[in-house]
Motif scaffolding. Sequence first.
Motif, PDB file in Angstrom:
ATOM      1  N   ARG A  75      26.752 -47.644   2.267  1.00  0.00           N
ATOM      2  CA  ARG A  75      25.837 -46.514   2.411  1.00  0.00           C
ATOM      3  C   ARG A  75      24.462 -46.902   2.953  1.00  0.00           C
ATOM      4  NH1 ARG A  75      26.513 -42.269  -2.492  1.00  0.00           N
ATOM      5  NH2 ARG A  75      25.867 -40.915  -0.780  1.00  0.00           N
ATOM      6  N   SER A  76      24.296 -48.164   3.334  1.00  0.00           N
ATOM      7  CA  SER A  76      22.971 -48.622   3.756  1.00  0.00           C
ATOM      8  C   SER A  76      22.486 -47.901   5.012  1.00  0.00           C
ATOM      9  CB  SER A  76      22.979 -50.140   3.992  1.00  0.00           C
ATOM     10  OG  SER A  76      23.952 -50.496   4.966  1.00  0.00           O
ATOM     11  N   ASN A  77      23.413 -47.518   5.910  1.00  0.00           N
ATOM     12  CA  ASN A  77      23.032 -46.799   7.126  1.00  0.00           C
ATOM     13  C   ASN A  77      23.646 -45.402   7.153  1.00  0.00           C
ATOM     14  OD1 ASN A  77      21.528 -48.949   8.380  1.00  0.00           O
ATOM     15  ND2 ASN A  77      23.486 -49.957   8.759  1.00  0.00           N
ATOM     16  N   GLU A  78      23.843 -44.835   5.982  1.00  0.00           N
ATOM     17  CA  GLU A  78      24.568 -43.571   5.872  1.00  0.00           C
ATOM     18  C   GLU A  78      23.931 -42.450   6.698  1.00  0.00           C
ATOM     19  OE1 GLU A  78      24.308 -41.310   2.130  1.00  0.00           O
ATOM     20  OE2 GLU A  78      26.497 -41.398   2.115  1.00  0.00           O
ATOM     21  N   PHE A  79      22.636 -42.269   6.546  1.00  0.00           N
ATOM     22  CA  PHE A  79      21.992 -41.165   7.245  1.00  0.00           C
ATOM     23  C   PHE A  79      22.059 -41.370   8.761  1.00  0.00           C
ATOM     24  CE2 PHE A  79      18.435 -39.009   9.246  1.00  0.00           C
ATOM     25  CZ  PHE A  79      18.565 -37.725   8.737  1.00  0.00           C
ATOM     26  N   THR A  80      21.818 -42.575   9.223  1.00  0.00           N
ATOM     27  CA  THR A  80      21.849 -42.864  10.667  1.00  0.00           C
ATOM     28  C   THR A  80      23.239 -42.619  11.245  1.00  0.00           C
ATOM     29  OG1 THR A  80      20.110 -44.529  10.413  1.00  0.00           O
ATOM     30  CG2 THR A  80      21.453 -44.633  12.415  1.00  0.00           C
ATOM     31  N   GLN A  81      24.267 -43.101  10.540  1.00  0.00           N
ATOM     32  CA  GLN A  81      25.640 -42.929  11.014  1.00  0.00           C
ATOM     33  C   GLN A  81      26.046 -41.460  11.019  1.00  0.00           C
ATOM     34  OE1 GLN A  81      27.793 -45.474   8.328  1.00  0.00           O
ATOM     35  NE2 GLN A  81      27.330 -47.341   9.466  1.00  0.00           N
ATOM     36  N   TYR A  86      27.014 -36.290  13.971  1.00  0.00           N
ATOM     37  CA  TYR A  86      26.689 -34.882  14.193  1.00  0.00           C
ATOM     38  C   TYR A  86      26.205 -34.658  15.625  1.00  0.00           C
ATOM     39  CZ  TYR A  86      27.319 -33.134   9.457  1.00  0.00           C
ATOM     40  OH  TYR A  86      27.865 -32.728   8.274  1.00  0.00           O
ATOM     41  N   GLU A  87      25.407 -35.577  16.120  1.00  0.00           N
ATOM     42  CA  GLU A  87      24.900 -35.423  17.486  1.00  0.00           C
ATOM     43  C   GLU A  87      26.028 -35.570  18.498  1.00  0.00           C
ATOM     44  OE1 GLU A  87      21.755 -38.262  17.751  1.00  0.00           O
ATOM     45  OE2 GLU A  87      20.286 -36.951  16.750  1.00  0.00           O
ATOM     46  N   ALA A  88      26.966 -36.483  18.237  1.00  0.00           N
ATOM     47  CA  ALA A  88      28.111 -36.655  19.132  1.00  0.00           C
ATOM     48  C   ALA A  88      28.964 -35.392  19.165  1.00  0.00           C
ATOM     49  CB  ALA A  88      28.947 -37.854  18.690  1.00  0.00           C
ATOM     50  N   TYR A  89      29.150 -34.786  17.999  1.00  0.00           N
ATOM     51  CA  TYR A  89      29.944 -33.553  17.956  1.00  0.00           C
ATOM     52  C   TYR A  89      29.233 -32.421  18.688  1.00  0.00           C
ATOM     53  CZ  TYR A  89      32.381 -29.412  16.306  1.00  0.00           C
ATOM     54  OH  TYR A  89      33.056 -28.223  16.261  1.00  0.00           O
ATOM     55  N   ARG A  90      27.923 -32.374  18.542  1.00  0.00           N
ATOM     56  CA  ARG A  90      27.144 -31.317  19.187  1.00  0.00           C
ATOM     57  C   ARG A  90      27.305 -31.355  20.707  1.00  0.00           C
ATOM     58  NH1 ARG A  90      22.456 -32.609  17.190  1.00  0.00           N
ATOM     59  NH2 ARG A  90      22.645 -31.318  15.315  1.00  0.00           N
ATOM     60  N   GLU A  91      27.498 -32.569  21.244  1.00  0.00           N
ATOM     61  CA  GLU A  91      27.600 -32.744  22.691  1.00  0.00           C
ATOM     62  C   GLU A  91      28.991 -32.427  23.246  1.00  0.00           C
ATOM     63  OE1 GLU A  91      25.064 -33.461  24.772  1.00  0.00           O
ATOM     64  OE2 GLU A  91      23.805 -33.235  22.976  1.00  0.00           O
ATOM     65  N   ILE A  92      29.976 -32.299  22.393  1.00  0.00           N
ATOM     66  CA  ILE A  92      31.339 -32.052  22.868  1.00  0.00           C
ATOM     67  C   ILE A  92      31.464 -30.630  23.401  1.00  0.00           C
ATOM     68  CG2 ILE A  92      33.775 -31.877  22.191  1.00  0.00           C
ATOM     69  CD1 ILE A  92      33.260 -34.007  20.087  1.00  0.00           C
ATOM     70  N   CYS A 134      39.446 -26.573  20.002  1.00  0.00           N
ATOM     71  CA  CYS A 134      39.101 -26.692  21.424  1.00  0.00           C
ATOM     72  C   CYS A 134      38.371 -28.002  21.698  1.00  0.00           C
ATOM     73  CB  CYS A 134      38.250 -25.512  21.866  1.00  0.00           C
ATOM     74  SG  CYS A 134      39.174 -23.963  22.013  1.00  0.00           S
ATOM     75  N   ALA A 135      37.454 -28.386  20.817  1.00  0.00           N
ATOM     76  CA  ALA A 135      36.741 -29.648  20.988  1.00  0.00           C
ATOM     77  C   ALA A 135      37.721 -30.814  20.992  1.00  0.00           C
ATOM     78  CB  ALA A 135      35.707 -29.819  19.878  1.00  0.00           C
ATOM     79  N   TYR A 136      38.694 -30.766  20.075  1.00  0.00           N
ATOM     80  CA  TYR A 136      39.663 -31.861  20.004  1.00  0.00           C
ATOM     81  C   TYR A 136      40.515 -31.936  21.273  1.00  0.00           C
ATOM     82  CZ  TYR A 136      43.432 -34.906  18.608  1.00  0.00           C
ATOM     83  OH  TYR A 136      44.339 -35.943  18.577  1.00  0.00           O
ATOM     84  N   ILE A 137      41.014 -30.798  21.729  1.00  0.00           N
ATOM     85  CA  ILE A 137      41.848 -30.787  22.936  1.00  0.00           C
ATOM     86  C   ILE A 137      41.047 -31.237  24.155  1.00  0.00           C
ATOM     87  CG2 ILE A 137      43.113 -29.294  24.542  1.00  0.00           C
ATOM     88  CD1 ILE A 137      44.687 -29.932  22.036  1.00  0.00           C
ATOM     89  N   ASN A 138      39.784 -30.803  24.249  1.00  0.00           N
ATOM     90  CA  ASN A 138      38.943 -31.201  25.380  1.00  0.00           C
ATOM     91  C   ASN A 138      38.689 -32.707  25.399  1.00  0.00           C
ATOM     92  OD1 ASN A 138      38.771 -28.583  26.300  1.00  0.00           O
ATOM     93  ND2 ASN A 138      36.776 -28.174  25.373  1.00  0.00           N
TER      94      ASN A 138
END
Length: 314
Positions: A75-81, A86-92, A134-138
């Motif tokens: 959990r040392s980098n939990e928030f960063t990960q 979340y940002e990666a998903y937002r870009e899909i 749709c995100a998964y298929i794309n």
Amino acid sequence: MAASPPLSSSSSSPGRRRTSPPLHSALLREDYDEVLESEVFIDVNRLRKYARHGIPLEIRGVVWKYLLGVEKSDRSNEFTQRKARYEAYREIDKENVEVSKRVRGEATRYLARAKKDNLLDPHSAPAIFEAVICAYINCNNHVEYSPSFVQVCAPFVITMKSECDVYSCFERLVNVLYESSLDNNINKRVAQFLSYFRTLMPELYDYFEEEELDVGEWASSWLRYLLAKELPIQSVLDLWDVYFATPDYVALHPFVCLAILRHLKDSLEDLEQSEIRSMLLRLPKMNISRIVSQAYNIRSEIQARYGTIVSVRA
């Protein structure tokens, strides 16, 4: 668009009726809380041990994320990960006209059937199904869309607060199922399953043949998507608690299917073709703990009969 990553370790589902938990669930919750409240390291092995006995609904989503490897035990980098995910998903890209139309139709039918369970919000759930699938298929255009993706996605919609978490868990599971299908295609899996079925329950197998039941229809559906389509949703949640706690759950699954057949044997033998088909495609609610225990017994029985090692790591 996904919201900022939540830091809370609790999860809830909209519209679910809340009741006081039984003593056993309360004791389980204390065990889980002791693990989940660790500030440095989440002991996933302990979560696996507890999950085999069931996970309280309000923390199921959190536990599943650790069991599926979506959340890291360190959990040392939990928030960063989490923020990066979340940002990666937002870009899909979540736009796919052809898939969206099919998802909406299947989601409408599924929600109508699941209405009595009161576990899904009929207002918000369709949009989540549509965006996630749709995100998964794309992102995975080598994977062919299946209407069963709605049923596979539903347990995550029920247990996760965040659309991004739904996507991350759905992606992990579907990738596992896809990779398994590459290693052992569905025709081979069905053939092996039917061989075990005929060996263990010859009377029921012969009865299915007498009734001219299309065994391939229900068997392939059972084996492909971990019974997400056939079992009542609460039974799916209970079964997947065990599966995600089992490293090699895809290998365990055929024996669970055989255990279900054995459990329903007497009832099935009293039915005619159309009634058998209806029961196999819409299974009744059952005690998943007993079914899984029977599955391990069947695995040992198969191993003894065939003289081979059937690997399922607990």
